[in-house]
Motif scaffolding. Sequence first.
Motif, PDB file in Angstrom:
ATOM      1  N   ALA A 160      -6.425   9.670  10.723  1.00  0.00           N
ATOM      2  CA  ALA A 160      -6.446   8.349  10.090  1.00  0.00           C
ATOM      3  C   ALA A 160      -5.089   7.674  10.165  1.00  0.00           C
ATOM      4  O   ALA A 160      -5.004   6.478  10.450  1.00  0.00           O
ATOM      5  N   THR A 161      -4.003   8.438   9.970  1.00  0.00           N
ATOM      6  CA  THR A 161      -2.691   7.794  10.033  1.00  0.00           C
ATOM      7  C   THR A 161      -2.370   7.350  11.460  1.00  0.00           C
ATOM      8  O   THR A 161      -1.805   6.276  11.665  1.00  0.00           O
ATOM      9  N   ALA A 209      -4.938  -1.483   4.226  1.00  0.00           N
ATOM     10  CA  ALA A 209      -6.129  -0.980   3.522  1.00  0.00           C
ATOM     11  C   ALA A 209      -6.542   0.374   4.081  1.00  0.00           C
ATOM     12  O   ALA A 209      -6.968   1.259   3.336  1.00  0.00           O
ATOM     13  N   TYR A 210      -6.373   0.549   5.405  1.00  0.00           N
ATOM     14  CA  TYR A 210      -6.712   1.807   6.052  1.00  0.00           C
ATOM     15  C   TYR A 210      -5.872   2.946   5.489  1.00  0.00           C
ATOM     16  O   TYR A 210      -6.387   4.003   5.156  1.00  0.00           O
ATOM     17  N   SER A 211      -4.560   2.676   5.358  1.00  0.00           N
ATOM     18  CA  SER A 211      -3.695   3.754   4.861  1.00  0.00           C
ATOM     19  C   SER A 211      -3.998   4.058   3.400  1.00  0.00           C
ATOM     20  O   SER A 211      -3.982   5.224   2.987  1.00  0.00           O
ATOM     21  N   CYS A 212      -4.334   3.009   2.608  1.00  0.00           N
ATOM     22  CA  CYS A 212      -4.726   3.238   1.211  1.00  0.00           C
ATOM     23  C   CYS A 212      -5.966   4.122   1.145  1.00  0.00           C
ATOM     24  O   CYS A 212      -6.020   5.082   0.365  1.00  0.00           O
ATOM     25  N   LEU A 213      -6.966   3.786   1.999  1.00  0.00           N
ATOM     26  CA  LEU A 213      -8.225   4.543   1.994  1.00  0.00           C
ATOM     27  C   LEU A 213      -7.996   5.988   2.383  1.00  0.00           C
ATOM     28  O   LEU A 213      -8.561   6.904   1.769  1.00  0.00           O
ATOM     29  N   ASN A 214      -7.143   6.187   3.370  1.00  0.00           N
ATOM     30  CA  ASN A 214      -6.833   7.540   3.812  1.00  0.00           C
ATOM     31  C   ASN A 214      -6.205   8.340   2.681  1.00  0.00           C
ATOM     32  O   ASN A 214      -6.593   9.482   2.401  1.00  0.00           O
ATOM     33  N   PHE A 215      -5.262   7.702   1.995  1.00  0.00           N
ATOM     34  CA  PHE A 215      -4.579   8.368   0.877  1.00  0.00           C
ATOM     35  C   PHE A 215      -5.574   8.747  -0.217  1.00  0.00           C
ATOM     36  O   PHE A 215      -5.589   9.887  -0.699  1.00  0.00           O
ATOM     37  N   ILE A 216      -6.456   7.783  -0.569  1.00  0.00           N
ATOM     38  CA  ILE A 216      -7.430   8.051  -1.630  1.00  0.00           C
ATOM     39  C   ILE A 216      -8.364   9.183  -1.231  1.00  0.00           C
ATOM     40  O   ILE A 216      -8.658  10.080  -2.024  1.00  0.00           O
ATOM     41  N   VAL A 269      -7.862  11.700   0.899  1.00  0.00           N
ATOM     42  CA  VAL A 269      -7.217  13.016   0.894  1.00  0.00           C
ATOM     43  C   VAL A 269      -6.964  13.478  -0.542  1.00  0.00           C
ATOM     44  O   VAL A 269      -7.149  14.654  -0.871  1.00  0.00           O
ATOM     45  N   ILE A 270      -6.583  12.537  -1.420  1.00  0.00           N
ATOM     46  CA  ILE A 270      -6.320  12.920  -2.806  1.00  0.00           C
ATOM     47  C   ILE A 270      -7.604  13.396  -3.483  1.00  0.00           C
ATOM     48  O   ILE A 270      -7.603  14.401  -4.211  1.00  0.00           O
TER      49      ILE A 270
END
Lengths: 190, 93
Positions: free
Chosen positions: B40-41, B66-73, B75-76
């Motif tokens: 994703a990154t 938004a993509y990086s936010c979604l990826n972070f959410i 994985v968390i």
Amino acid sequence: MVLKDILSIIFISLGAFFMFIGSLGLIRLPDFYSRAHATGKVDTLAIILVIFGLVIYEGFSVNSAKLIIIITFVALTNPTATNALARAAYRFRLRPWFKKDKSKKIKKKMNWEIEIVLFICLLIAAFVSLYVKNLLTAVITLSVFSFFTALIYIAMGAIDVGFTEAVVGAGVTGVLLIITIYRTSRRSSD
Amino acid sequence: MHMFFIYVSVILSVIIFIPLYRVVTGPTIYDRVLCSGSIATSSMVLILMVGVIFNRIDMFIDIAMAYSCLNFIGVIVFAKYLGTLGSRRKNGT
């Protein structure tokens, strides 16, 4: 060729190189904890370098300010996510790797167009998510599948469709499926 | 310069191909989550590159954010779920 272009070419090439190193580390390193280094450090550095090259290319504008915001966000969240994952693995008592030799050969495919590569990835992700037995793996490969779908949409130029696909497919559906797995009981153990 | 960005995006899409190997054959679930985050990154960077190619980077930047936010959410959430699984296992249930 202006100095600005040369600088941005240098930074973006360095970033692509480090991204390649990070992906190679994901394959070559022996266990999860060492692979976390490959994505937590090297990928973060690569993204920072590439986006910094884009900032130099863009010059002084609103877009480069947004790009700097992205740099800050990635530099904060990418190691945090990796740390959270490694902490979960440690809580689950995943054993670290000790010395023992195994070597695997990797095949690399070189294609000449973005969409063909992405399409192959899409097919592989689709088949894996169909035929895999573990539920969590199926969810992850499904979200990878929709990431690739969104990337194909974006590479074809339909950015709003790709954006919707990324939000719904990769974000909401993945979280929903994980919550469903978490709430319901499972007969098999992984 | 335009051709340079096209070459870089082709190289990046090949690089995205590499962690898929680990998603398919990862020994543990953590490897798979890790590699999907890496994909994703990398794809976020690819989106920015496509934006530069199309000369519409102002639109693509928001999507990459938004993509990086979604990826972070994502994985968390995975880490949270797997962590509760681990604490449950520690209690012996």
